[in-house]
Design a protein around this motif. Structure first.
Motif, PDB file in Angstrom:
ATOM      1  N   ARG A 142       0.817  -1.048  -0.332  1.00  0.00           N
ATOM      2  CA  ARG A 142      -0.140   0.153  -0.291  1.00  0.00           C
ATOM      3  C   ARG A 142       0.785   1.517   0.329  1.00  0.00           C
ATOM      4  O   ARG A 142       0.660   2.214  -0.916  1.00  0.00           O
ATOM      5  CB  ARG A 142      -1.032  -0.661   1.127  1.00  0.00           C
ATOM      6  CG  ARG A 142      -1.650   1.411   1.271  1.00  0.00           C
ATOM      7  CD  ARG A 142      -2.738   1.019   2.598  1.00  0.00           C
ATOM      8  NE  ARG A 142      -2.154   1.319   3.871  1.00  0.00           N
ATOM      9  CZ  ARG A 142      -1.442   1.455   4.403  1.00  0.00           C
ATOM     10  NH1 ARG A 142      -0.942   2.862   4.141  1.00  0.00           N
ATOM     11  NH2 ARG A 142      -0.866   1.484   5.371  1.00  0.00           N
ATOM     12  N   ILE A 194       2.654   1.372  -3.620  1.00  0.00           N
ATOM     13  CA  ILE A 194       2.068   1.309  -5.046  1.00  0.00           C
ATOM     14  C   ILE A 194       2.347   2.595  -5.734  1.00  0.00           C
ATOM     15  O   ILE A 194       2.499   2.086  -7.149  1.00  0.00           O
ATOM     16  CB  ILE A 194       0.357   1.844  -4.311  1.00  0.00           C
ATOM     17  CG1 ILE A 194      -0.540   0.865  -5.508  1.00  0.00           C
ATOM     18  CG2 ILE A 194       0.001   3.346  -4.445  1.00  0.00           C
ATOM     19  CD1 ILE A 194       0.139  -0.802  -5.861  1.00  0.00           C
ATOM     20  N   ASN A 232       3.802   1.871  -9.575  1.00  0.00           N
ATOM     21  CA  ASN A 232       3.156   2.480 -10.680  1.00  0.00           C
ATOM     22  C   ASN A 232       3.998   3.351 -11.426  1.00  0.00           C
ATOM     23  O   ASN A 232       4.208   3.366 -12.794  1.00  0.00           O
ATOM     24  CB  ASN A 232       2.237   3.766 -10.259  1.00  0.00           C
ATOM     25  CG  ASN A 232       1.295   3.778 -11.103  1.00  0.00           C
ATOM     26  OD1 ASN A 232       0.653   3.068 -11.935  1.00  0.00           O
ATOM     27  ND2 ASN A 232       0.905   5.547 -11.224  1.00  0.00           N
ATOM     28  N   PRO A 287     -12.596  -6.066  -3.266  1.00  0.00           N
ATOM     29  CA  PRO A 287     -10.719  -5.319  -4.154  1.00  0.00           C
ATOM     30  C   PRO A 287     -12.003  -3.609  -5.016  1.00  0.00           C
ATOM     31  O   PRO A 287     -10.422  -3.082  -4.414  1.00  0.00           O
ATOM     32  CB  PRO A 287     -11.386  -6.477  -5.166  1.00  0.00           C
ATOM     33  CG  PRO A 287     -12.107  -7.338  -3.748  1.00  0.00           C
ATOM     34  CD  PRO A 287     -12.838  -6.800  -2.986  1.00  0.00           C
ATOM     35  N   LEU A 334      -8.493  -1.006  -3.795  1.00  0.00           N
ATOM     36  CA  LEU A 334      -8.134  -0.530  -4.658  1.00  0.00           C
ATOM     37  C   LEU A 334      -7.814   1.224  -4.869  1.00  0.00           C
ATOM     38  O   LEU A 334      -7.244   1.992  -4.944  1.00  0.00           O
ATOM     39  CB  LEU A 334      -8.366  -0.726  -6.455  1.00  0.00           C
ATOM     40  CG  LEU A 334      -8.462  -2.193  -6.623  1.00  0.00           C
ATOM     41  CD1 LEU A 334      -9.000  -2.428  -8.085  1.00  0.00           C
ATOM     42  CD2 LEU A 334      -7.027  -2.356  -6.762  1.00  0.00           C
ATOM     43  N   ARG A 335      -8.746   1.874  -3.873  1.00  0.00           N
ATOM     44  CA  ARG A 335     -10.274   3.274  -4.646  1.00  0.00           C
ATOM     45  C   ARG A 335      -8.912   3.601  -3.042  1.00  0.00           C
ATOM     46  O   ARG A 335      -8.413   5.055  -3.349  1.00  0.00           O
ATOM     47  CB  ARG A 335     -10.334   3.484  -3.939  1.00  0.00           C
ATOM     48  CG  ARG A 335     -11.556   3.990  -5.231  1.00  0.00           C
ATOM     49  CD  ARG A 335     -13.406   3.920  -5.107  1.00  0.00           C
ATOM     50  NE  ARG A 335     -13.619   3.479  -3.875  1.00  0.00           N
ATOM     51  CZ  ARG A 335     -14.846   2.269  -5.057  1.00  0.00           C
ATOM     52  NH1 ARG A 335     -14.716   1.901  -5.775  1.00  0.00           N
ATOM     53  NH2 ARG A 335     -15.084   1.760  -3.351  1.00  0.00           N
ATOM     54  N   TRP A 350      -6.283   2.370  -1.940  1.00  0.00           N
ATOM     55  CA  TRP A 350      -4.955   2.527  -2.334  1.00  0.00           C
ATOM     56  C   TRP A 350      -4.071   3.597  -3.179  1.00  0.00           C
ATOM     57  O   TRP A 350      -3.025   4.116  -3.283  1.00  0.00           O
ATOM     58  CB  TRP A 350      -4.037   0.712  -2.942  1.00  0.00           C
ATOM     59  CG  TRP A 350      -4.080   0.123  -1.587  1.00  0.00           C
ATOM     60  CD1 TRP A 350      -4.566   0.548  -0.531  1.00  0.00           C
ATOM     61  CD2 TRP A 350      -3.297  -0.903  -2.365  1.00  0.00           C
ATOM     62  NE1 TRP A 350      -3.970  -0.903   0.326  1.00  0.00           N
ATOM     63  CE2 TRP A 350      -3.411  -1.529  -1.115  1.00  0.00           C
ATOM     64  CE3 TRP A 350      -2.044  -1.338  -2.720  1.00  0.00           C
ATOM     65  CZ2 TRP A 350      -2.591  -3.650  -0.384  1.00  0.00           C
ATOM     66  CZ3 TRP A 350      -1.739  -2.574  -2.436  1.00  0.00           C
ATOM     67  CH2 TRP A 350      -1.721  -3.728  -1.607  1.00  0.00           C
ATOM     68  N   THR A 351      -4.838   3.950  -4.327  1.00  0.00           N
ATOM     69  CA  THR A 351      -4.384   4.478  -5.264  1.00  0.00           C
ATOM     70  C   THR A 351      -4.998   6.168  -5.358  1.00  0.00           C
ATOM     71  O   THR A 351      -4.345   6.915  -6.240  1.00  0.00           O
ATOM     72  CB  THR A 351      -4.898   4.165  -6.727  1.00  0.00           C
ATOM     73  OG1 THR A 351      -5.655   4.129  -6.837  1.00  0.00           O
ATOM     74  CG2 THR A 351      -4.556   2.109  -6.978  1.00  0.00           C
ATOM     75  N   ILE A 388      -2.637  -4.793 -10.509  1.00  0.00           N
ATOM     76  CA  ILE A 388      -3.207  -4.844  -8.920  1.00  0.00           C
ATOM     77  C   ILE A 388      -4.108  -5.704  -9.064  1.00  0.00           C
ATOM     78  O   ILE A 388      -5.484  -6.183  -9.090  1.00  0.00           O
ATOM     79  CB  ILE A 388      -3.445  -3.601  -8.527  1.00  0.00           C
ATOM     80  CG1 ILE A 388      -2.833  -2.410  -8.710  1.00  0.00           C
ATOM     81  CG2 ILE A 388      -3.801  -4.043  -6.815  1.00  0.00           C
ATOM     82  CD1 ILE A 388      -2.665  -0.839  -8.018  1.00  0.00           C
ATOM     83  N   ARG A 389      -3.803  -6.984  -8.469  1.00  0.00           N
ATOM     84  CA  ARG A 389      -4.859  -8.054  -8.543  1.00  0.00           C
ATOM     85  C   ARG A 389      -5.628  -8.458  -6.646  1.00  0.00           C
ATOM     86  O   ARG A 389      -3.763  -8.520  -6.195  1.00  0.00           O
ATOM     87  CB  ARG A 389      -4.734  -9.429  -9.203  1.00  0.00           C
ATOM     88  CG  ARG A 389      -4.683  -9.160 -10.541  1.00  0.00           C
ATOM     89  CD  ARG A 389      -5.449  -8.106 -11.348  1.00  0.00           C
ATOM     90  NE  ARG A 389      -6.973  -9.014 -10.942  1.00  0.00           N
ATOM     91  CZ  ARG A 389      -7.461  -7.842 -11.423  1.00  0.00           C
ATOM     92  NH1 ARG A 389      -7.892  -7.478 -12.138  1.00  0.00           N
ATOM     93  NH2 ARG A 389      -9.463  -8.839 -11.647  1.00  0.00           N
TER      94      ARG A 389
END
Length: 171
Positions: A10, A13, A17, A39, A43-44, A46-47, A58-59
């Motif tokens: 996290r 990231i 990227n 998930p 993702l929100r 983290w990014t 990212i999975r």
């Protein structure tokens, strides 16, 4: 050590990227580790407003990566030395896959695996053992079949499909 796990991924990231932007495809695998999350939410978190480059994939395993490991039921139960009936047919639906894996390891007929996967305290409590990651990593590298596992783990199936697509796009 300390360069692994959820928090490390996290926190870095943005770096992954940038590597993906300049060096090519980067795969980041994590798990939810929290049943109340999903998930897309992860993702929100983290990014944020970061522009994700197409070469960063990212999975997310649902709920814990252990569910993917246990999804190859036959290989997993044979390796652990337990009856196949003790393993879930739908490991991604387990509320705590890591706890289930540890509970199964307690029943292992293989003393070295039991001792490495589970630390048992005098009061009867138990947790991940000293060789947990190494032993599971060896199992995945040597015996685990992702093609079998993906049929029992929908998030793994989606991850494999995306990895294959990305490989085709960058080959």
């Amino acid at each position: 050590m300390g360069l692994t796990g959820y928090d490390y991924l996290r926190q870095n990231i943005g770096k992954f990227n940038q590597i993906a932007r300049y060096k090519g495809p980067v795969l980041v695998l994590t798990d939810l580790d929290r049943p109340e999350s999903c998930p897309a939410e992860l993702l929100r978190e983290w990014t944020g407003d970061l522009r994700i480059y197409p070469s960063l994939l990212i999975r997310v395993a649902v709920l814990e990566i252990e569910s993917w490991i246990m999804a190859d039921r036959r290989a997993f139960t044979e390796w652990l030395g337990i009856a196949q009936s003790r393993a879930s047919r739908r490991p991604e639906e387990l509320p705590d896959p890591k706890r289930d894996l540890i509970e199964m390891a307690l029943r292992s007929r293989k003393r070295d695996l039991r001792a490495g996967l589970v630390r048992i305290y005098p009061d009867g409590l138990h947790e991940r053992g000293p060789d947990y990651n190494v032993l599971l990593g060896n199992f995945v590298a040597e015996l685990w079949n992702p093609e079998v596992a993906r049929s029992n783990a929908p998030s793994l199936d989606r991850a494999i499909s995306r990895i294959v697509q990305m490989g085709e796009a960058y080959s």
